[in-house]
Design a protein around this motif. Structure first.
Motif, PDB file in Angstrom:
ATOM      1  N   TYR B  36      16.820  28.126  12.027  1.00 15.71           N
ATOM      2  CA  TYR B  36      17.298  28.566  10.731  1.00 15.71           C
ATOM      3  C   TYR B  36      16.796  27.633   9.631  1.00 15.71           C
ATOM      4  CZ  TYR B  36      20.554  31.745  13.059  1.00 15.71           C
ATOM      5  OH  TYR B  36      21.090  32.760  13.806  1.00 15.71           O
ATOM      6  N   GLN B  38      17.772  26.478   5.732  1.00 18.37           N
ATOM      7  CA  GLN B  38      18.828  26.531   4.735  1.00 18.37           C
ATOM      8  C   GLN B  38      18.337  25.917   3.434  1.00 18.37           C
ATOM      9  OE1 GLN B  38      22.527  24.441   5.603  1.00 18.37           O
ATOM     10  NE2 GLN B  38      23.656  25.732   4.188  1.00 18.37           N
ATOM     11  N   LEU B  40      18.965  25.067  -0.709  1.00 14.58           N
ATOM     12  CA  LEU B  40      20.089  24.519  -1.453  1.00 14.58           C
ATOM     13  C   LEU B  40      20.998  25.623  -1.982  1.00 14.58           C
ATOM     14  CD1 LEU B  40      21.014  21.681  -2.250  1.00 14.58           C
ATOM     15  CD2 LEU B  40      19.904  22.029  -4.466  1.00 14.58           C
ATOM     16  N   GLY B  41      22.281  25.520  -1.679  1.00 10.98           N
ATOM     17  CA  GLY B  41      23.252  26.476  -2.198  1.00 10.98           C
ATOM     18  C   GLY B  41      23.269  27.819  -1.496  1.00 10.98           C
ATOM     19  N   LYS B  42      22.554  27.905  -0.371  1.00 13.67           N
ATOM     20  CA  LYS B  42      22.500  29.187   0.349  1.00 13.67           C
ATOM     21  C   LYS B  42      22.934  29.009   1.797  1.00 13.67           C
ATOM     22  CE  LYS B  42      18.766  31.138  -2.416  1.00 13.67           C
ATOM     23  NZ  LYS B  42      17.417  31.756  -2.410  1.00 13.67           N
ATOM     24  N   GLY B  43      23.159  30.135   2.459  1.00 13.41           N
ATOM     25  CA  GLY B  43      23.475  30.087   3.869  1.00 13.41           C
ATOM     26  C   GLY B  43      22.207  29.983   4.701  1.00 13.41           C
ATOM     27  N   PRO B  44      22.311  29.538   5.955  1.00 18.75           N
ATOM     28  CA  PRO B  44      21.139  29.460   6.837  1.00 18.75           C
ATOM     29  C   PRO B  44      20.542  30.848   7.054  1.00 18.75           C
ATOM     30  CG  PRO B  44      23.005  28.255   7.758  1.00 18.75           C
ATOM     31  CD  PRO B  44      23.533  29.038   6.606  1.00 18.75           C
ATOM     32  N   PHE B  89      17.490  23.999  10.958  1.00 16.20           N
ATOM     33  CA  PHE B  89      18.394  23.820  12.093  1.00 16.20           C
ATOM     34  C   PHE B  89      17.823  24.513  13.327  1.00 16.20           C
ATOM     35  CE2 PHE B  89      22.081  22.052  10.034  1.00 16.20           C
ATOM     36  CZ  PHE B  89      22.019  22.521   8.734  1.00 16.20           C
TER      37      PHE B  89
END
Lengths: 113, 113
Positions: B36, B38, B40-44, B89
């Motif tokens: 994944y 990710q 900044l400020g977002k979901g993976p 990740f």
């Protein structure tokens, strides 16, 4: 079209309060999750529901209670908020098979003051 | 318990260079390995995944390799661009795990222009 949407995006609240975070997915997925991401970006699963049934419940304080009114929704209710609960909470969903990706929401940044 | 280790925690490369992130998992029953990204400020968001019956998978500038014997898997990004800067990740999941995904601790990648 938003696949996994959670509200609110930001939540600032005082210690001791009770708050809820809502999550909805329009992907037709059977499984939904809540993850907690701490300040060091570590992602840890909290709960997982499959067809409204709880299948994963990690060692999370019982102040956290997930509720799944239907397959498309998984809400997270937190009682008696503590400073240590401050984190970003992500909702996610995935399909029927174990080897399918999880789609994440945008996250809810919870700050307890 | 199940564990996924990820290295390095931070990686800085020059634009155009390659970046490699390595992960090791502990549960030999794991057989699905997503990666994944990710921002900044977002979901993976899933960028690539590999299943245990495959040793390597490539998608444009991104490739993943899996060594089931050694329980290692790696992400390779070639010709890096500034927009590749993000936290990455690795994760592992097994069929009997009740849809529980174990995440690595993340790698913060900086691509310098």
């Amino acid at each position: 079209d938003t696949a996994v949407s959670q509200t609110p995006k930001y939540l600032v609240t005082q210690m001791g309060n009770d708050k809820s975070i809502k999550c909805e997915q329009n992907l037709g997925h059977d499984t939904m999750y809540w993850y907690k991401q701490d300040s060091k970006k570590f992602l840890k699963i909290m709960f997982s529901y499959n067809n409204k049934e709880l299948i994963i419940n990690e060692t999370v304080p019982n102040r956290f209670s997930p509720k799944s009114p239907d397959k498309a929704h998984l809400n997270l209710h937190i009682n008696s908020l503590e400073l240590g609960d401050s984190a970003v909470y992500f909702c996610a969903s995935s399909g029927r098979d174990f080897n399918t990706e999880a789609f994440f929401g945008q996250g809810t940044r919870l700050t307890v003051v | 318990g199940e564990n996924v280790e990820q290295h390095p925690s931070t990686l800085s490369v020059q634009e155009g260079d390659s970046a490699v992130i390595k992960c090791t998992y502990s549960d030999s029953a794991s057989n699905y390995f997503p990666w994944y990204k990710q921002e900044l400020g977002k979901g993976p968001q899933l960028i690539i995944d590999i299943r245990s019956n495959v040793g390597e998978k490539k998608d444009q500038r991104i490739a993943v390799t899996l060594n089931k014997t050694a329980k290692h898997f790696s992400l390779h990004i070639t010709e890096t661009q500034p927009e590749d800067s993000a936290v990455y990740f690795c994760a592992a999941r097994k069929e009997t795990g009740g849809f529980k995904t174990i995440f690595g601790a993340g790698t913060r990648l900086f691509v310098k222009a």
